[in-house]
Design an enzyme around this catalytic site. Structure first.
Site, short mmCIF file in Angstrom:
data_model
loop_
_atom_site.label_atom_id
_atom_site.label_comp_id
_atom_site.label_asym_id
_atom_site.label_seq_id
_atom_site.Cartn_x
_atom_site.Cartn_y
_atom_site.Cartn_z
N LYS A 287 9.09 -35.40 -14.78
CA LYS A 287 8.27 -35.71 -15.95
C LYS A 287 7.44 -36.97 -15.73
CE LYS A 287 11.51 -33.73 -19.31
NZ LYS A 287 10.92 -32.50 -19.80
N ARG B 286 6.06 -21.98 -13.97
CA ARG B 286 6.68 -20.65 -13.85
C ARG B 286 6.25 -19.80 -15.04
NH1 ARG B 286 9.90 -21.45 -18.23
NH2 ARG B 286 10.82 -23.51 -18.40
#
Ligand code: ADP
Length: 502
Positions: A116, A292
């Site tokens: 992150k 994804r």
């Protein structure tokens, strides 16, 4: 297009990918653990290979073994689905090194968006707005307090390696900092083997809105518009929809352009999702990119008419995207409910057992993406999501009615499920008006899980009771009655079951 693809996953997503393979004329190979030997995805695939013991670490996470199986059985590519190995940079790299194609982004893009903090740094450089906070991990509580003072409380501590809401802690004031930081670090270390934690300002009352992007190997990167995922429990999505009531055409365009900018900066290719927080003033902040296919991809498929899984495969095999941004014209409204084996009335405790009966909703605008059937064993090894119920209708109002109708048709016996809870959400005035943000569900959880059963269920129960009472009254009197009074009791037992009365 590939001739043969191995699917490194299980459950509903493995079946979803098998369907895409079949429609594209591609042979599929399923992998399975000992616990899944009789699972539907094993039967539906053209070939199947056992990869180990039930725990994920001994089967679905064994990348080397999966790659070896793919080579041995002659697959040209591997689709990782979501979860498991889908966002592991090393796996994408190992697939490529083995001379196979990873159906997803390049390993480098997974790495760029994998942490992150790295993603925040990249976003800032690409002029993408992020939630105010640090881009570097914190050293200690004193530093965390200094940062929090600058942005103002409350703040959120987040694991750099985080995912699934793990390693996240809300800190209301300076006195909570030390213990929260310790807790976030510990949780992150346990879950991800990394204790780096950073701090973000806690945005009050935002929505979770995300943009689906799709890019090919030739520089085209498109936004397939937003999904609204604010109905969450413990940072986990439960109901998703597209589009979002809060997104105006201007926000849609700006958010889409921002997502495309972030994805391009990471050298992204294939399907991915940029998650944003949208505040009450229409300002949005980039949270992270999921590199994804998302669980909730079907709502985008239904409103755009684009089959994301097929396009993932087409892009990976070298095809060009034939459409442009202006060709993406969303139609109607789609809603998805994640049907999980959890007991909402009991703090969403995971429920296990054998599925003894399933009745699947059907009719106009209903899609059922499922990994279960009668006889399926639901254990504790894997995610509690059994299936996804998705509907599509011309308007949001019609989509809510359609979901309500479809949920009423759904019956699953053998395990507790989220179905009744989702029925109540469909009947809830706030949800129907669209006035939802990420804290909404937590605030309303008690009333949505312990309230009286949904009106439709009560109505049906009353009808069943009346019918049974009628039948019993009209039936010829029994000569002896070892169980006189049983008919009424029988009726009430059924009503009680339907009403979840204890
Ligand atoms: P994870 O990767 O663990 O799912 P995310 O960063 O995607 O973590 O955040 C998960 C959820 O937590 C979001 O959907 C949102 O509900 C909430 N959240 C995250 N960051 C903030 C923030 N700065 N302010 C308020 N809520 C937040």
């Amino acid at each position: 297009m590939f001739r043969k693809v191995l699917i490194a996953n299980r459950g509903e997503i493995a079946l979803r990918i098998i369907r895409a393979c079949r429609e594209l004329g591609v042979a599929s190979i399923a992998v399975y653990s000992d616990a899944d030997a009789r699972a539907p995805h094993v039967r539906e695939a053209d070939e199947a290979v056992n990869i180990g013991a039930p725990p994920s670490a001994e089967s679905y996470l064994r990348g080397e073994r999966i790659i070896e199986a793919a080579r041995r059985l002659g697959a040209e590519a591997i689709h990782p689905g979501y979860g498991f190995l889908s966002e592991r940079e090393w796996f994408a790299r190992a697939v490529r090194d083995a001379g196979l194609v990873f159906i997803g982004p390049p390993a480098e893009a997974i790495a760029a968006m994998g942490s992150k903090t790295a993603a925040r740094t990249l976003a800032v450089a690409a002029n993408v707005p992020v939630v105010p906070g640090t881009t570097e991990p914190l050293n200690d509580a004193a530093e965390a307090r200094a940062v929090a003072d600058r942005f103002g409380y409350p703040v959120l501590l987040k694991a750099a390696a985080g995912g699934g809401g793990k390693g996240m802690r809300l800190v209301r004031d300076a006195s909570e900092m030390e213990s929260s930081l310790d807790a976030a670090r510990r949780e992150s270390k346990n879950a991800f083997g990394d204790d780096a934690v950073y701090v973000e300002k806690y945005i009050v009352g935002p929505r979770h809105v995300e943009i689906q992007v799709l890019g090919d190997n030739y520089g085209t990167m498109l936004s397939l518009n937003e999904r609204e995922c604010s109905v969450q429990r413990r940072h986990q999505k439960m109901i998703e929809e597209a589009p979002s009531v809060a997104v105006t055409p201007e926000i849609r365009r700006a958010m889409g352009e921002t997502a495309v900018r972030a994805a391009s900066a990471a050298g992204y290719v294939n399907a991915g999702t940029c998650e944003f927080l949208l505040d009450r003033d229409g300002k949005f902040y980039f949270l992270e990119m999921n590199t994804r296919l998302q669980v909730e991809h079907p709502v985008t498929e239904l409103v755009t008419g684009i089959d994301l899984v097929q396009w993932q495969m087409r892009i990976a095999s070298g095809e060009r995207l034939p459409f442009k941004q202006e060709d993406i014209v969303p139609r109607g409204w789609a809603i998805e409910c994640r049907i999980t084996s959890e007991d909402p009335a009991n703090g969403f405790l995971p429920s296990t057992g054998t599925i003894s009966y399933v009745h699947v909703p059907a009719g106009p605008g209903v899609r059922w993406d499922s990994g279960i059937e009668i006889g399926s064993e639901v254990g504790l090894y894997y995610d509690p999501m059994l299936a996804k119920l998705i509907v599509h209708a011309p308007t949001r109002e019609a989509a809510v009615e359609r979901m309500h109708r479809a949920l009423l048709e759904l019956t699953i016996e053998g395990v507790d499920t989220s179905r009744d809870f989702q029925l109540r959400v469909m009947e809830d005035a706030d949800f129907r008006s669209g006035a939802i943000e990420i804290q909404w569900l937590e605030r309303r959880l008690d009333s949505l899980t312990h309230a009286k059963p949904p009106a439709e269920v009560t109505r049906k129960a009353a009808i069943v009771a009346a019918l049974i009472a009628d039948r019993d009254r009209l039936a010829p009197a029994r000569p002896t009655s070892p169980s006189s009074g049983a008919p009424t009791q029988d009726a009430w037992t059924r009503v009680a079951r339907l009403e979840n009365l204890r």
